[in-house]
Motif scaffolding. Structure first.
Motif, short mmCIF file in Angstrom:
data_model
loop_
_atom_site.label_atom_id
_atom_site.label_comp_id
_atom_site.label_asym_id
_atom_site.label_seq_id
_atom_site.Cartn_x
_atom_site.Cartn_y
_atom_site.Cartn_z
N GLY A 1 54.04 25.16 -9.15
CA GLY A 1 53.52 24.73 -8.28
C GLY A 1 53.96 23.33 -7.74
N MET A 2 55.22 23.04 -7.80
CA MET A 2 55.85 21.73 -7.39
C MET A 2 56.73 21.82 -6.29
N GLY A 3 56.78 20.92 -5.77
CA GLY A 3 57.86 20.78 -4.30
C GLY A 3 57.17 21.22 -3.32
N TRP A 4 55.94 21.27 -3.17
CA TRP A 4 55.12 21.66 -1.70
C TRP A 4 55.36 20.39 -0.80
N GLY A 5 55.05 20.66 0.61
CA GLY A 5 55.23 19.54 1.43
C GLY A 5 53.98 19.79 2.46
N LEU A 6 53.57 18.38 3.27
CA LEU A 6 52.57 18.55 3.86
C LEU A 6 52.70 19.33 5.08
N HIS A 7 51.67 20.03 5.57
CA HIS A 7 51.75 21.02 6.87
C HIS A 7 52.69 22.38 6.38
N GLN A 8 53.11 22.46 5.33
CA GLN A 8 54.02 23.62 4.99
C GLN A 8 52.81 24.77 4.35
N ILE A 9 53.34 26.06 4.83
CA ILE A 9 52.68 27.21 4.43
C ILE A 9 53.39 27.97 3.27
N ASN A 10 52.78 27.96 2.35
CA ASN A 10 53.23 28.50 0.68
C ASN A 10 52.50 29.46 0.54
N THR A 11 51.16 29.68 0.97
CA THR A 11 50.26 30.76 0.61
C THR A 11 49.64 31.62 1.68
N ALA A 12 49.35 32.91 1.47
CA ALA A 12 48.59 33.38 2.34
C ALA A 12 47.39 34.07 1.71
N GLN A 13 46.37 34.00 2.22
CA GLN A 13 44.95 34.48 1.61
C GLN A 13 44.81 35.87 2.36
N ILE A 14 44.77 37.07 1.44
CA ILE A 14 44.83 38.12 1.46
C ILE A 14 43.89 38.87 1.00
N ILE A 15 43.18 39.72 1.80
CA ILE A 15 41.94 40.54 1.33
C ILE A 15 42.30 42.09 1.73
N SER A 16 42.02 43.11 0.62
CA SER A 16 42.47 44.22 0.65
C SER A 16 41.09 45.11 0.59
N VAL A 17 40.92 45.91 1.58
CA VAL A 17 39.74 46.74 1.78
C VAL A 17 40.09 47.94 1.65
N PRO A 18 39.60 49.20 0.37
CA PRO A 18 40.06 50.49 0.42
C PRO A 18 39.64 51.19 1.69
N ALA A 19 40.65 51.94 2.20
CA ALA A 19 40.28 52.46 3.41
C ALA A 19 40.26 54.10 3.21
N GLN A 20 40.67 54.59 2.36
CA GLN A 20 40.68 56.00 2.12
C GLN A 20 39.40 56.73 1.92
N ASP A 21 38.47 56.09 1.20
CA ASP A 21 37.23 56.90 1.40
C ASP A 21 36.45 56.78 2.76
N VAL A 22 36.83 55.64 3.22
CA VAL A 22 36.01 55.66 4.72
C VAL A 22 36.58 56.50 5.77
N PHE A 23 37.87 56.71 5.51
CA PHE A 23 38.53 57.50 6.66
C PHE A 23 38.29 59.25 6.20
N ALA A 24 37.93 59.30 4.86
CA ALA A 24 37.70 60.64 4.10
C ALA A 24 36.23 61.07 4.71
N ASN A 25 35.24 60.07 4.73
CA ASN A 25 34.19 60.26 5.18
C ASN A 25 34.13 60.63 6.70
N ALA A 26 35.18 60.04 7.47
CA ALA A 26 35.33 60.15 8.81
C ALA A 26 35.72 61.74 9.13
N HIS A 27 36.71 62.02 8.30
CA HIS A 27 37.06 63.22 8.33
C HIS A 27 36.21 64.47 8.09
N GLN A 28 35.48 64.23 7.01
CA GLN A 28 34.25 65.05 6.78
C GLN A 28 33.24 65.02 7.84
N THR A 29 32.81 63.94 8.45
CA THR A 29 32.12 63.98 9.62
C THR A 29 32.60 64.75 10.66
N PHE A 30 33.72 64.66 10.90
CA PHE A 30 34.50 65.32 12.04
C PHE A 30 34.44 67.10 11.73
#
Length: 311
Positions: free
Chosen positions: A192-221
């Motif tokens: 965690g050393m050597g970082w600088g001001l206004h530097q981008i070292n990190t990405a905030q990532i959220i992952s939502v399971p889509a398989q069940d949602v699309f499976a429900n859409a397919h079932q509805t279809f």
């Protein structure tokens, strides 16, 4: 050859083929439109879930940075172990892990993927490194989203860059001599050393399971298409019966009577009271039959006159 085949088909069969073609085209168009609508609805749903969760985690980060960290920052030099709760990334990750204990959220993931993290659990993988590299290259890009396949299946992700905008944040990430002693004791001097001001070292990532949602859409279809097919089949059968009774049977009766008249049965009557096109056709046949009777009568009279003249 096809034209000859169509010419030899009865009008009822021709009508059924035409009606079937119309229904098949209608079902095909309906299926495409419905599929697009349901797919878009499913994507909107997972996007909405991901957006709400990432905004919630951002709120946790902000609360930790502005309220918790100022209260505990002074203790970082005196405590034997580093107080991880002062770090926004730690707080957000721990809160989300608590959320994941609920069954409905166990396949949701939250990551603060970092190129050189203090806590190695936040180290970015190959996919996350590419996202961070893109944020660094495209400074105006504030969010990336899309689908990817993970162990739990197809997921939808939203990623946002985390930029170091405050000098105070560099206390723990610039050089070891500036870092709190408890941090160095817990995580060492290299992470965690050597970082600088206004530097981008990190990405905030959220992952939502889509398989069940699309499976429900397919079932509805599938359910909607079965219902539409059943409705179209019912309309097809009902229309077929109505056409058969209102048109085909009447034409067949007129054809049968016309055949009788052509064989000399002048007593046959077309008897059509409707004023539609088929009724007009029947009236025309009646007039033709009357004209034919008159013509036959005249021929008989001429024949009788001719016979008397010869005698």
């Amino acid at each position: 050859m096809l034209n000859n085949l169509l010419k030899n088909l009865k009008i009822g069969i021709k009508f059924n083929l035409l009606l079937l073609l119309v229904f098949l085209i209608s079902i095909s168009m309906s299926s495409v439109a419905l599929s697009n609508v349901l797919q878009q609805k499913a994507q909107d749903e997972v996007t909405s879930q991901a957006r709400i969760l990432i905004q919630t985690m951002s709120a946790v980060r902000n609360y930790t940075q502005t309220r918790v960290n100022p209260l505990l920052a002074s203790r970082l030099e005196t405590e034997p172990a580093f107080i991880a709760e002062t770090v926004p990334a730690f707080s957000a990750t721990e809160v989300f892990e608590t959320l994941r204990k609920n069954k409905e959220y166990r396949n949701y993931l939250y990551r603060e993927a970092t190129l050189n993290p203090t806590n190695i659990r936040n180290r970015a993988d190959d996919f996350e490194e590419k996202i961070i590299a893109r944020f660094r290259k495209e400074r105006d890009t504030k969010q990336l989203s899309g689908f990817r396949t993970q162990d739990q299946g197809k997921v939808f992700y939203i990623a946002r860059p985390l930029t170091i905008t405050q000098v105070d944040c560099l206390r723990c990430h610039s050089t070891p001599d500036r870092a709190p002693k408890s941090q160095l004791t817990t995580y060492g001097k290299d992470n965690g050393m050597g970082w600088g001001l206004h530097q981008i070292n990190t990405a905030q990532i959220i992952s939502v399971p889509a398989q069940d949602v699309f499976a429900n859409a397919h079932q509805t279809f599938s359910l909607v298409m079965i219902m539409l097919s059943a409705i179209f089949a019912f309309i097809f059968i009902l229309t077929n019966l109505l056409i058969k009774k209102a048109i085909i049977q009447r034409i067949k009766r007129i054809s049968k009577i016309a055949q009788q008249v052509s064989n000399g049965e002048m007593s046959a009557n077309f008897e059509e009271t409707s004023k539609d096109e088929i009724g007009g056709l029947s009236a025309a046949f009646d007039r033709m039959k009357s004209s034919l009777e008159i013509a036959i009568s005249l021929l008989k009279e001429q024949k009788e006159v001719h016979g008397k003249t010869i005698n």
